[in-house]
Design a protein around this motif. Structure first.
Motif, short mmCIF file in Angstrom:
data_model
loop_
_atom_site.label_atom_id
_atom_site.label_comp_id
_atom_site.label_asym_id
_atom_site.label_seq_id
_atom_site.Cartn_x
_atom_site.Cartn_y
_atom_site.Cartn_z
N GLY A 92 30.02 35.97 5.57
CA GLY A 92 30.93 36.83 4.84
C GLY A 92 32.36 36.33 4.81
N GLU A 93 32.54 35.08 5.28
CA GLU A 93 33.91 34.57 5.26
C GLU A 93 34.02 33.43 4.27
OE1 GLU A 93 35.04 33.34 9.18
OE2 GLU A 93 34.11 35.12 10.02
N PRO A 94 34.83 33.66 3.26
CA PRO A 94 35.04 32.55 2.33
C PRO A 94 35.74 31.42 3.06
CG PRO A 94 36.55 34.36 1.85
CD PRO A 94 35.70 34.81 2.97
N THR A 95 35.21 30.23 3.00
CA THR A 95 35.82 29.12 3.72
C THR A 95 36.21 28.02 2.78
OG1 THR A 95 33.62 28.30 4.08
CG2 THR A 95 34.65 29.46 5.93
N THR A 96 37.18 27.27 3.18
CA THR A 96 37.56 26.10 2.39
C THR A 96 36.56 24.99 2.67
OG1 THR A 96 38.87 25.21 4.18
CG2 THR A 96 40.00 26.66 2.61
N ALA A 97 36.57 24.04 1.78
CA ALA A 97 35.69 22.88 1.96
C ALA A 97 36.03 22.18 3.26
CB ALA A 97 35.84 21.92 0.78
N PHE A 130 19.47 13.00 8.38
CA PHE A 130 19.15 12.79 6.98
C PHE A 130 19.69 13.99 6.20
CE2 PHE A 130 16.31 10.04 9.22
CZ PHE A 130 16.30 8.90 8.43
N GLN A 131 19.62 13.85 4.89
CA GLN A 131 20.20 14.89 4.05
C GLN A 131 19.60 16.26 4.37
OE1 GLN A 131 20.74 13.61 0.03
NE2 GLN A 131 20.47 15.70 -0.71
N ARG A 132 18.26 16.28 4.54
CA ARG A 132 17.65 17.58 4.78
C ARG A 132 18.05 18.17 6.13
NH1 ARG A 132 14.00 13.77 5.25
NH2 ARG A 132 13.15 13.52 7.36
N ASP A 133 18.32 17.28 7.14
CA ASP A 133 18.77 17.79 8.43
C ASP A 133 20.11 18.50 8.27
OD1 ASP A 133 16.61 16.54 9.70
OD2 ASP A 133 17.72 14.63 9.75
N LEU A 134 20.99 17.84 7.53
CA LEU A 134 22.32 18.43 7.35
C LEU A 134 22.23 19.70 6.52
CD1 LEU A 134 24.24 15.11 6.64
CD2 LEU A 134 24.28 16.46 8.75
N VAL A 157 25.35 24.93 6.44
CA VAL A 157 26.81 25.00 6.36
C VAL A 157 27.26 24.93 4.90
CG1 VAL A 157 28.96 23.91 7.02
CG2 VAL A 157 27.06 23.99 8.65
N ALA A 158 26.65 23.99 4.19
CA ALA A 158 27.08 23.79 2.80
C ALA A 158 26.51 24.90 1.92
CB ALA A 158 26.61 22.44 2.31
N GLU A 159 27.21 25.17 0.83
CA GLU A 159 26.80 26.27 -0.03
C GLU A 159 25.74 25.84 -1.01
OE1 GLU A 159 30.59 27.33 -1.50
OE2 GLU A 159 30.98 28.72 0.15
N SER A 160 25.77 24.56 -1.34
CA SER A 160 24.77 24.06 -2.28
C SER A 160 24.59 22.57 -2.00
CB SER A 160 25.26 24.26 -3.72
OG SER A 160 26.42 23.44 -3.88
N LEU A 161 23.63 22.01 -2.68
CA LEU A 161 23.42 20.59 -2.50
C LEU A 161 24.67 19.80 -2.89
CD1 LEU A 161 21.31 18.64 -1.55
CD2 LEU A 161 20.58 18.34 -3.93
N ALA A 162 25.26 20.19 -3.98
CA ALA A 162 26.47 19.51 -4.44
C ALA A 162 27.56 19.66 -3.40
CB ALA A 162 26.91 20.09 -5.77
N ASP A 163 27.65 20.88 -2.86
CA ASP A 163 28.65 21.12 -1.84
C ASP A 163 28.39 20.22 -0.63
OD1 ASP A 163 30.87 22.42 -0.70
OD2 ASP A 163 29.50 23.63 0.55
N LEU A 164 27.13 20.13 -0.25
CA LEU A 164 26.77 19.31 0.90
C LEU A 164 27.25 17.87 0.69
CD1 LEU A 164 25.31 19.14 3.64
CD2 LEU A 164 23.26 18.44 2.40
N LEU A 165 26.94 17.34 -0.50
CA LEU A 165 27.35 15.97 -0.78
C LEU A 165 28.87 15.85 -0.73
CD1 LEU A 165 24.82 14.99 -3.57
CD2 LEU A 165 24.79 14.38 -1.14
#
Ligand code: SF4
Lengths: 356, 710
Positions: free
Chosen positions: A8-13, A34-38, A43-51
């Motif tokens: 519930g907390e908007p966070t910065t990148a 690996f990508q799937r571990d991360l 933590v990331a909001e989406s795959l794009a965010d993760l990258l």
């Protein structure tokens, strides 16, 4: 995504990246993600965010990008290290990456230059800086004694380039080896044999002769003709070692323990393999003998160093011109100085015709 | 080709000298032709030599007589002759052989063996005759002997034998008929010479002369005379203690020698070289199983090879069967009482030996007399192996343990015919069959036979002694026993326990001198010779390298033996030394042929820096190199001996004169006596060394089969 919403907390990148780094560093050091571990860290909001986040962390040198079977993956770096890396020049960083890749095996400076294509001067300067910043170290290779190998500072050089505890700077540490092996020798000798004095069982002197002598002084009789003949006793041997009746044959493990406890090697770790290496050499040198079941003893008996065998005890056996010696001619049994010396006789003098 | 027949030029040179020393110039010249050119017919021999036909035949007869030459008449057109290398080399051992026999079976036996050696193949009758000349003489010796005036002296004993005219199956020496004329001539020659040389001979058994020197002669003039000179010298050495006093004595001694395998019956197959023996066996197998033609197909051929091998074994074992030889009158039991029992136990085909009390049909003394005997060289190697092992144990574990081991080995040795079997099908080690009681022994047994003067406590941990014998003694901190224990005041039981401790040390040793086999709860021991003998070969090579290159060389060889083929860096790691320290030794040993090296260039140019150098150690190669080197060393010793004696020729001539021998102080000046003593010392030193070199040869050549190269 889920986590962000749940928290519930908007966070910065920035913050999310920080979060991801945190979670990553909780795993044991050296874990590869690996990508799937991360992604599973939520933590990331989406795959794009993760990258995106990964991109940030890599940019800050907190993540080290790698590939494993063509799949991208990452390893976490300490903040310290990342800090240092951030302050590097591009050339330095390039070299650092290459050095990092080889791990504890190290990389030869020449190979490094080939791979990075930088000039010799640049490389020398960069490597010097990297060393002074305590990011990399250089060791002389044991395998190729004149090669300088580079690897990251915090790594322990592999056996291959640095050798075990018995080597330093790529050379076997002969004085250290000598000290440790003689300690081992003493220890094994004590455990497996007993030192017996020549008169350990002095049965003639005490049993009869001494008793008789004593008796005689008591009775004050000194009639030589009355002295009974002492019973025959074969000549006494000198003091010597004999195998123990109850030997405790030391093993690699017990010898290692003995060496570790003796505290002579402090800086380095001594493993069973290192001890075994030493014991193997001692067996080659004839200072130890291997018994059943990987245990050891000191060889019994005394080594005779002035007689070897019938062949080499004769002059020819150790003759420097053995292969040149013929049935007749300037080098032959009749002209031989060695035989002359050995027998105390004169040899034929060869009158050579000077033909030049 | 048979392992023992692979001669090298240096062995040829060595044997030629030995032949010359023993049998004179003529025999040596003939021998040298065979040594150089290999198998020859008489015609080819004549062509290859400057000697005339008569001389060649004489030489040849002497060589055949001494079994130095094989001969085969397989080809009906011409008999072929070939050197028997094993026998030729064994000339250097003749002195040693009688010592080996003496240590085991006493002086009488040694005496008989040494006479058998000097006579070559001998019929029992002739041996009897040589010991106890019958002045009627002619009954056994055939008509040709009319020339001789009674077989009184050594050289004439030779003559007697040559004249044997009995049929070939039981004739004294089988000599091809093409040499018949020479036989007679040699006999005449020998006999003709005899009277002058043996003026002092007086019909007493000179054969009792005992040869102690490795090469049984102190003097070396040339030609056949030297033989006579030697023998008459022997006549001076008659020693009452080892005399054979009666024919019964002689028979009894022979019986024991045959029983233990020291003396064997000569069979006609013994005259065949291994090659001819192979052909014979092959033909027999082919005729019997393949209708006289070669089978086709690899499998069938392989099968045939096995059969041939088996046949060769059969032929050999048949020939070695103990003959029906029984001493006509049983003498008082000899000094080995258990013998009688042991014999009854044997049930393995050694049928023909005497079993006291139950001899079915006594062979007639006449058929017995026709048996031809010779000394069995394979047995000699077995005995030398025993002695070498005892020496090794003495050095490692001390005198007393070695004495115990000696008793065990003497016991086992009796039933071991040879060190290794060349005719074994697959390579299975000849190890004592653990189930065979003849190859086991117990500590009780050893304790019983141990010399009573020996202090059995010596060489053991004092704690053990106190524990076993104990009573009130204690071991102090310096390992002294208080009060001391008297080793001669213990019961046999205790003694056996103590002996058991010695044997335990033998078993514990990494070389595994003995192996434990238990039967019915009794500790029994046996010896697995093959493994020990291999270790022995290695030890001999190491001693050689140590003398030449010090401990570093030994370390290198051991490292390579353990790890196989190594490059410089690997060698340095294996030895934990810098490569530069090792390089020199590697080079030297490679030059000497004890390690092998191989260079592999890493690029197609040949540059030192870009070349990998591999080093390895091949025990079989090193073994052969050492053997070869030792032969060469022996040749040099003999050459030096010759040189030294030539330097003193005048003096030695004088000292050898028959009026001087025995009366040296009367005929020689003080200076001459001094010089003579000096010469004897030199001679003894050289001959002793020769004998010790022979011990090296025995270790590296005779004790164990060729080892697989890596
Ligand atoms: S005879 Fe002399 S020169 Fe020849 S090998 Fe022997 S020692 Fe060397």
């Amino acid at each position: 995504m889920a986590s962000a919403i749940r928290d519930g907390e908007p966070t910065t990148a920035e913050e999310r990246a920080n979060n991801l780094y945190q979670k990553g560093s909780e795993a044991p050091q050296g874990t590869i993600f690996f990508q799937r571990d991360l992604h599973n860290m939520q933590v990331a909001e989406s795959l794009a965010d993760l990258l995106n986040l990964i991109g940030i962390l890599v940019g800050q040198h907190l993540f080290k990008p790698m590939t494993f079977e063509n799949e991208p993956c990452w390893e976490v770096r300490s903040r310290d290290e990342a800090d240092k890396l951030r302050r590097l020049t591009p050339d330095e960083r390039l070299l650092y990456h290459h050095i990092e890749q080889v791990g504890s095996e190290g990389v030869w400076s020449k190979a490094l230059r080939n791979r990075t294509n930088v000039t010799q001067q640049v490389m020398n300067k960069c490597l010097k800086n990297l060393e002074s910043k305590e990011l990399v170290q250089s060791v002389m290779s044991v395998k190729f004694p004149n090669r300088k190998m580079y690897l990251l500072k915090h790594l322990i050089p592999s056996e291959d380039i640095a050798g075990g505890p018995w080597q330093s700077d790529g050379e076997f540490d002969a004085p250290l080896i000598e000290i440790v092996t003689s300690l081992i020798h003493q220890y094994v000798e004590k455990e497996t044999s007993v030192h017996v004095p020549g008169d350990w069982n002095d049965w003639v002197a005490h049993d009869r002769a001494a008793a008789i002598a004593k008796k005689r002084t008591q009775v004050q009789v000194s009639d030589i003709e009355d002295t009974p003949l002492p019973s025959y006793r074969p000549p006494r041997s000198r003091s010597h070692f004999v195998p123990r009746a109850d030997p405790r044959y030391p093993t690699i493990q017990s010898i290692r323990k003995f060496i570790v406890d003796s505290n002579i090697i402090r800086e380095r770790k001594v493993r069973d393999e290192d001890i075994e290496q030493l014991l193997d050499v001692m067996v080659l040198e004839g200072r130890l003998e291997k018994m059943k079941g990987k245990s050891y003893r000191t060889p019994p008996g005394t080594k005779n160093t002035d007689s070897f065998n019938g062949f080499v005890d004769a002059p020819c056996g150790t003759c420097p011109v053995f292969d040149q010696c013929m049935d007749e001619g300037p080098i032959s049994a009749r002209t031989c100085v060695y035989f002359g010396e050995w027998l105390g006789t004169e040899s034929d003098v060869i009158h050579r015709v000077v033909s030049f | 080709m048979s392992y023992s027949q692979r001669e090298s030029p240096i062995l040829g040179t060595l044997c030629e000298r030995l032949v010359q020393d023993q049998y004179g110039e003529l025999a040596a010249r003939v021998f040298s032709i065979f040594a150089r050119y290999g198998r020859q017919t008489l015609a080819a021999l004549t062509r290859a030599s400057y000697l005339n036909g008569r001389q060649i035949k004489h030489g040849l007869v002497v060589l055949i007589q001494q079994h130095l030459i094989f001969h085969s008449s397989a080809d009906p057109r011409a008999t072929s002759y070939e050197v028997d290398w094993a026998q030729a080399y064994a000339l250097v051992r003749y002195g040693k052989i009688s010592v080996l026999v003496e240590n085991r079976m006493g002086k009488e036996a040694a005496n008989v063996v040494s006479n058998l050696l000097s006579l070559g193949h001998t019929r029992v009758a002739d041996l009897k005759e040589a010991y106890f000349p019958s002045h009627k003489a002619s009954a056994a010796n055939g008509e040709a002997n009319g020339l001789a005036n009674g077989a009184v002296a050594g050289p004439k004993a030779n003559g007697v034998k040559l004249n044997g005219t009995t049929p070939k199956t039981n004739g004294a020496v089988e000599i091809p008929s093409e040499l018949d004329d020479a036989k007679l001539a040699v006999a005449t020659l020998t006999n003709g010479d005899a009277p002058t040389e043996n003026g002092t001979a007086n019909g007493t058994p000179e054969m009792n002369g005992n040869k102690k020197r490795p090469i049984s002669e102190a003097t070396k003039s040339n030609g056949i005379e030297s033989k006579e000179a030697k023998t008459s010298q022997e006549a001076q050495m008659v020693d009452g203690a080892n005399e054979i006093k009666s024919v019964d004595d002689l028979e009894r001694v022979l019986e024991r020698l045959i029983d233990r395998g020291w003396v064997v019956q000569v069979d006609e197959t013994h005259y065949l070289s291994p090659g001819d023996a192979h052909i014979l066996a092959r033909e027999q197998v082919m005729d019997e199983s393949y209708q006289g033609s070669l089978p086709s197909g690899t499998k069938a051929k392989e099968m045939m090879n096995q059969q041939i091998l088996e046949r060769k074994r059969e032929i050999r074992d048949d020939a070695l069967k103990k003959p029906h030889f029984v001493a006509s009158k049983r003498a008082a039991p000899d000094n080995s009482p258990p013998q009688a029992n042991k014999r009854t136990k044997l049930n393995n085909g050694e049928t023909a030996i005497a079993i006291p009390g139950m001899v079915p049909a006594q062979p007639t003394s006449q058929s017995q007399d026709r048996i031809v005997l010779r000394v069995n060289l394979e047995k000699v190697a077995v005995a030398m192996r025993t002695d070498a092992l005892v020496r090794l144990v003495e050095q490692r574990l001390g005198h007393v343990t070695a004495e115990c081991y000696k008793i065990m080995l003497y016991h086992l040795e009796r039933h071991i015919p040879r060190c290794w079997d060349e005719l074994e099908g697959e390579i299975v080690p000849f190890n004592a069959d653990l189930t065979d009681p003849r190859f086991r022994t117990t500590s009780q047994n050893v304790a019983k036979k141990l010399d009573r003067k020996i202090d059995v406590f010596e060489g053991l941990d004092p704690a053990t002694v106190v524990k076993e014998v104990g009573r009130n003694s204690k071991v102090d901190s310096k390992n002294r026993v208080h009060p001391p224990l008297h080793p001669h005041k213990i019961s046999l039981d205790i003694k056996a326990k103590i002996v058991d401790k010695h044997i335990n040390m033998l078993a514990e040793d990494p070389l595994r001198f003995v192996t434990w086999v238990s039967r019915n709860g009794v500790n029994e021991w046996t010896v697995q010779f093959d493994e020990i003998s291999k270790a022995f070969v290695q030890a001999e090579i190491e001693k050689t390298i140590e003398a030449r290159k010090g401990p570093l060389g030994v370390k290198l060889v051991r490292a390579l033996k353990k790890k196989g083929k190594l490059d410089e860096r690997q060698t340095s790691i294996a030895m934990m030394m810098s490569a530069t320290e090792i390089r020199g030794v590697v080079n030297d040993l490679a030059v000497q042929g004890y390690v092998q090296t191989q260079e592999i260039p890493k690029v197609d140019r040949r540059e030192a820096k870009l070349t990998m150098i591999y080093t390895w150690y091949d025990i079989q190669r090193a073994r052969e190199k050492l053997l070869h080197d030792t032969y060469k060393g022996m040749v040099r010793i003999l050459q030096r001996l010759e040189f030294e004696s030539k330097q003193r020729e005048t003096l030695l001539r004088k000292a050898e004169r028959s009026d001087v021998v025995g009366n040296e102080t009367k005929w020689l000046s003080k200076f001459e006596l001094e010089k003579l003593k000096e010469w004897r010392d030199i001679e003894e030193k050289l001959l002793l060394q020769l004998e010790r070199e022979d011990e090296v040869v025995a270790v590296v050549r005779d004790f164990v089969r060729p080892m697989l190269s890596i």
